[in-house]
Design an enzyme around this catalytic site. Structure first.
Site, PDB file in Angstrom:
ATOM      1  CB  VAL A 102      -0.960   0.003   1.206  1.00  0.00           C
ATOM      2  CG1 VAL A 102      -1.702   1.332   1.313  1.00  0.00           C
ATOM      3  CG2 VAL A 102      -1.952  -1.148   1.074  1.00  0.00           C
ATOM      4  N   GLY A 103       1.915   1.255   0.826  1.00  0.00           N
ATOM      5  CA  GLY A 103       2.843   2.383   0.825  1.00  0.00           C
ATOM      6  C   GLY A 103       2.330   3.601   1.566  1.00  0.00           C
ATOM      7  CB  CYS A 163       6.283   1.043   6.513  1.00  0.00           C
ATOM      8  SG  CYS A 163       5.380   0.828   4.963  1.00  0.00           S
ATOM      9  N   GLY A 165       1.076 -10.527  14.507  1.00  0.00           N
ATOM     10  CA  GLY A 165       1.611 -11.295  13.392  1.00  0.00           C
ATOM     11  C   GLY A 165       0.804 -12.576  13.240  1.00  0.00           C
TER      12      GLY A 165
END
Lengths: 260, 303
Positions: free
Chosen positions: B71-72, B130, B243
């Site tokens: 997605v960034g 990220c 996670g």
């Protein structure tokens, strides 16, 4: 619109074609309001390599039987697993998701053309039914590779005139939907389309050139379906990314960057 | 009913179950499906000081038991968040925590300062992990010096609870955890996504526009669990484990490994109500095993 997570029962599973099945899902309680062009997220259970839900457009809502129809193209393991559902099985769905097609105002005398190709014919059936119920007379233009690939034709004929193109000429006119003679013979005020992207782009170019309003329904790959993950984005003319699942899946072609 | 409340530094959680940034929007996206105020906290979408359009489509590839995303950090920026989103979420009766990201130490600091002004945001989660942005993001999270530098700078301007989200894409996550603890982080959350890749064999092309992306979902759970356990031996500050958690049992495992609280991420896409089931399941587990409080199972792994 409020969204729901529901367990629906498989009332029928009709294999319309080697690559398509029609699932009719029945609710215990009255199904919520759904607009044509909206979609549902179907959970696929007990299919080890399938993790995410599968976004499927609303094919039809049978209010008398309280059934939601989903026309499913068998693409991969997830959809093949769904096609094996048996009558009585429970299927978990999130619905209704996204924004549907813009319906004309009551009393308008617009001539409406609904163009569908492949599995993209699915939402056109419910759209046609809703338009007919609203006093309009929709015209359908459906494209497929061959006669055997044209599905639900009788259901379409109940709601309006049906024109057909096939790539091999086995039914209707040979060629693509954008070559059909009805486009020359009749004048339409609004075009709705769903199907493979090259087909929708051709329809959008035609509509734009003719000055006809046009809405397309996109099927970008998505994860959540409710605007949380931001995976299914489409870049609009204004250069901004928007989620197809919440801002679409239906877009006016004027908003998209396709024709730039 | 067992006691489910836990503390992360000064932050009081009504239960240890929270939802992970980037998987739960701003919470309100899920409000039709569940009572979001039952959650211990909601980590909202990653926020940067300037708006970001994120990466081009396609951004997602499904994998067995998980997915890759690229997605960034698409978001409308900290000002937009403060003016338009904060008013909608500030009265939700849970901890609304903002995930803060940046492309340089200065932009992390600016964003943290902007969010610090918002009275009803009791904590931030500093995203130094990220994998989907070219500048900043994970670059700070994969070296001790980078992690120290950004945490030190943000700690100076951010007085509330500071959680640092760690990357699993490192040789030794415990070194990074120790480094951020030394700079005054109140807690660490781990793990962010693991760097992965998907290829379309027919087209002979990458599936994601960015070629590589972040892997999440049940497939990463054993790795995350191992890292939580190792980190719990290395630091004194609380650990928020995440996670691949998809059930109460997974949550119990993370807590036994040393997590004080947990986040549920990708599985929200499969079952939007999973977090509620995890809260109820934790309570049942405690009652069944005679624990008066869920706090008794934190780090209670018998080895």
């Amino acid at each position: 619109m409020k969204k729901y997570m529901l367990d629906l029962k498989v009332a029928a599973n009709e294999r319309l074609h080697p690559n398509y099945c029609l699932l009719k899902l029945r609710g215990d309680e009255a199904l919520p309001e759904m607009h044509p062009g909206q979609f549902v997220q179907v959970r696929v259970e007990d299919s080890p390599r399938t993790f995410l839900r599968r976004p499927i457009s609303i094919n039809y809502v049978d209010r008398e039987r309280n059934e939601l129809w989903l026309l499913i193209q068998l693409v991969g393991e997830g959809t093949r697993h769904l096609a094996e559902a048996r009558v009585g099985d429970s299927i978990n769905v999130l619905l209704p998701l996204g924004n549907g097609f813009t319906l004309p105002n009551e009393g308008d005398t617009q001539k409406l053309l609904l163009v569908g190709g492949g599995v993209g014919t699915a939402p056109m059936l419910y759209l046609g039914a809703c338009l007919k119920a609203g006093g309009f007379t929709p015209t359908f233009l459906l494209g497929a590779r061959s006669e055997g690939d044209l599905l639900q034709l009788d259901a379409f004929r109940a709601w309006g005139e049906v024109y057909v193109t096939t790539e091999d000429g086995s039914m209707g006119e040979r060629g693509y939907v954008t070559n059909h003679s009805v486009l020359k013979e009749k004048r339409f005020d609004m075009i709705y389309t769903c199907g493979p992207k090259p087909m929708m782009m051709a329809v959008a170019r035609y509509a734009s050139a003719e000055g006809i309003a046009c809405e397309v329904s996109l099927e970008n790959t998505m994860a959540c379906g409710i605007g949380a993950c931001l995976c299914c984005v489409e870049k609009l003319k204004d250069e901004h990314h928007v989620c197809v699942c919440t801002e679409g899946p239906v877009f006016n072609i004027e908003k998209l960057s396709w024709l730039n | 009913m067992a006691e489910l409340n836990v503390n992360i530094g000064n932050l009081k959680l009504k239960n240890p179950v929270m939802t992970a940034s980037g998987t739960f929007g701003y919470g309100i996206e899920y409000a039709d499906f569940m009572d979001i105020s039952r959650l211990g906290g909601i980590f909202v979408k990653g926020t940067t000081i300037q708006p970001r359009e994120g990466n081009p489509y396609p951004r997602m590839a499904e994998t067995p038991a998980g997915m890759l995303n690229a997605v960034g950090l698409q978001n409308k920026g900290a000002d937009y968040f403060a003016e338009h989103i904060y008013p909608q979420i500030k009265d939700i009766d849970t901890n609304m925590i903002v995930n803060v990201s940046g492309s340089s130490v200065e932009t992390y600091v600016e964003c943290a300062e902007r969010i610090a002004e918002l009275e009803r945001i009791p904590a931030i989660e500093l995203n130094i992990s990220c994998p989907n942005v070219k500048q900043g993001g994970m670059a700070f999270g994969v070296t001790c010096s980078g992690a120290s530098e950004v945490v030190r700078a943000v700690r100076k301007v951010y007085p509330k609870t500071l959680i640092v989200k760690l990357s699993p894409n490192v040789t030794d996550i415990t070194e990074i955890a120790r480094a951020v603890e030394a700079e005054g982080a109140d807690a660490v959350s781990l793990i962010n996504t693991m760097l992965g890749m998907a290829i379309d064999a027919e087209k002979r092309r990458p599936v994601l526009s960015t070629i590589t992306g972040g892997l999440s979902g049940p497939c990463v759970k054993p790795v995350a669990l191992r890292m939580v356990w190792q980190t719990s031996k290395a630091v004194q500050i609380p650990i928020i484990g995440l996670g691949g958690i998809s059930s109460w049992k997974d949550a119990v495992e993370f807590m036994l490994a040393g997590a004080t609280a947990i986040q549920i991420g990708t599985y929200n896409f499969v079952d939007p109500t999973v977090s509620i089931q995890v809260i109820d399941g934790l309570n049942d587990y405690c009652e069944r095993h005679g624990f008066k409080s869920v706090r008794e199972i934190i780090g209670a792994l018998e080895v």
